[in-house]
Design a protein around this motif. Sequence first.
Motif, PDB file in Angstrom:
ATOM      1  N   VAL A 141      63.259  40.741  20.533  1.00  0.00           N
ATOM      2  CA  VAL A 141      64.071  39.958  19.451  1.00  0.00           C
ATOM      3  C   VAL A 141      63.773  39.102  18.665  1.00  0.00           C
ATOM      4  O   VAL A 141      62.077  38.851  18.869  1.00  0.00           O
ATOM      5  CB  VAL A 141      65.219  39.027  21.281  1.00  0.00           C
ATOM      6  CG1 VAL A 141      65.527  39.526  22.229  1.00  0.00           C
ATOM      7  CG2 VAL A 141      63.531  38.346  21.840  1.00  0.00           C
ATOM      8  N   GLN A 143      61.069  36.056  25.011  1.00  0.00           N
ATOM      9  CA  GLN A 143      61.481  35.630  24.052  1.00  0.00           C
ATOM     10  C   GLN A 143      59.994  35.091  23.955  1.00  0.00           C
ATOM     11  O   GLN A 143      59.261  34.333  24.742  1.00  0.00           O
ATOM     12  CB  GLN A 143      62.206  34.108  24.292  1.00  0.00           C
ATOM     13  CG  GLN A 143      62.129  33.019  22.768  1.00  0.00           C
ATOM     14  CD  GLN A 143      62.629  33.224  21.678  1.00  0.00           C
ATOM     15  OE1 GLN A 143      61.325  33.995  20.896  1.00  0.00           O
ATOM     16  NE2 GLN A 143      63.402  33.471  21.445  1.00  0.00           N
ATOM     17  N   ARG A 154      62.478  47.832  27.974  1.00  0.00           N
ATOM     18  CA  ARG A 154      63.916  46.886  27.883  1.00  0.00           C
ATOM     19  C   ARG A 154      63.486  45.228  27.948  1.00  0.00           C
ATOM     20  O   ARG A 154      63.085  44.272  27.340  1.00  0.00           O
ATOM     21  CB  ARG A 154      64.776  46.471  28.397  1.00  0.00           C
ATOM     22  CG  ARG A 154      65.870  45.548  28.089  1.00  0.00           C
ATOM     23  CD  ARG A 154      67.312  46.196  28.989  1.00  0.00           C
ATOM     24  NE  ARG A 154      67.478  48.252  28.495  1.00  0.00           N
ATOM     25  CZ  ARG A 154      68.179  48.115  27.023  1.00  0.00           C
ATOM     26  NH1 ARG A 154      68.847  47.497  26.679  1.00  0.00           N
ATOM     27  NH2 ARG A 154      68.235  49.587  26.846  1.00  0.00           N
ATOM     28  N   GLU A 175      62.655  42.225  25.532  1.00  0.00           N
ATOM     29  CA  GLU A 175      64.010  40.869  25.799  1.00  0.00           C
ATOM     30  C   GLU A 175      63.143  39.538  26.215  1.00  0.00           C
ATOM     31  O   GLU A 175      63.385  38.615  25.883  1.00  0.00           O
ATOM     32  CB  GLU A 175      64.844  41.321  26.472  1.00  0.00           C
ATOM     33  CG  GLU A 175      66.095  42.486  26.030  1.00  0.00           C
ATOM     34  CD  GLU A 175      67.074  42.583  27.042  1.00  0.00           C
ATOM     35  OE1 GLU A 175      66.430  42.049  28.121  1.00  0.00           O
ATOM     36  OE2 GLU A 175      67.610  43.199  26.986  1.00  0.00           O
TER      37      GLU A 175
END
Length: 430
Positions: free
Chosen positions: A53, A179, A173, A177
């Motif tokens: 991300v 942040q 994953r 993902e």
Amino acid sequence: MTHSSSLPAAVRDGIFRPTLRSGLIALAVLVLAVLAGRALLAQVEGDRGIAAVVSSSDIDVGGIQVDVRGDNAEDAQKKGWAEAQRLAWKKLGGPELSDSQLDSMVTAVVIDQERIGPRRYIATLGVIFDRARAGRMLGSGAQRARSAPMLLVPVTFEGGTARVYEMVNPWQRAWAEYQAGGSRIDYVRPSGANGDSLLITYGQTSRRSRIWWRNVLDQFDAADVLIPIVHLERQWPGGPVEGRFTARYGPDNTYLGSFTLTAENDADIPRMFGQAVERMDDVFEQALADGKLRPDPTLNLGAPTLDPALQRLIEIGRAAEANERARRDAASASAAAETEAPPEAPSTPAAAVSSYVVQFASPDGGSVDATLAAVRAAPGVRGAATSSLAIGGTSVMRVSFGGTLEQLAAALRGRGFTVTQGNNALAISR
């Protein structure tokens, strides 16, 4: 008898059978070659890439649990979000602020889990604060120095097998993902697609070659490497799953810390991994604060820097040597003036340093290091570094040499290489 005599001579003489057998063998070889080609393509093809991300610089506070009641479902949810903002701000250690002030700094509320009743709201939320606004309230805590770019290699041990990017997995994953904008660690997170699964493997984490590591890190513009490892152990099918997490760092696989978490079942593993990523980030941040997370200086293959005192001693020695040489030259000139000396031949100018391409076989990492070391030791070579690395194939290095291509070929032959010369390039082998 008449029927057999009408057959072709090749069949009567038995020539047809070996010809058919040879054809079948050739067909089998062709099929195996096609299957081998597909197997090689399968190592880099497939849907295994998970893009990380986009990291925001905002301050992300997760894992906030609320349980509130209201006049109706909408009122309960509104009160729950307001409560989550207050708890998240308190977790950051911020000063007392009103709900309206907190609302002005919150950019998003992330819903991890929620259950909404007629008059009750139970949820696990994350609150994201705008760093520009919240940073002024938090003071120096929001202006912390960040680490150098760190390549992330998430390793999963499960069922006796270690994997990184060979296939999509929940640990990869969870890191993709995460942040990481509010972290002090500058994570470099490969997607795992294309050649990443061949270049970054669990075997790479145990490799100590600095040249090899430098080539890997250069592919991702990273200064060093972080290795978060998880060992998954299932208590029984469909039951609890224990995760033992270990944080390691650097080409020497240095231990930084470890902890254990438990998921209720397989469906609860993503929740456990999300919590583990945050705790792993805390371990890395603590290591950075303790001064452990510094880029390994042995990974820097550039020109070495000397201590100023040692550099001064070298300069003094060189100056003394130059003075002694000048004194000897003056004495020799005085003695030569008394006798007629033959004219001196013109001095040969120093050869210009040129850069040449050299191809070499690289079956493994050790052969790469050995070949580079041997080329650098050849007379006249000023430097050598790989420009293209292909393990199991042919790699390419760029060699700086003070002379012509023919002279470089001769120097490499003197080092025991078999040299093939092309157009401004060489191919060497042992």
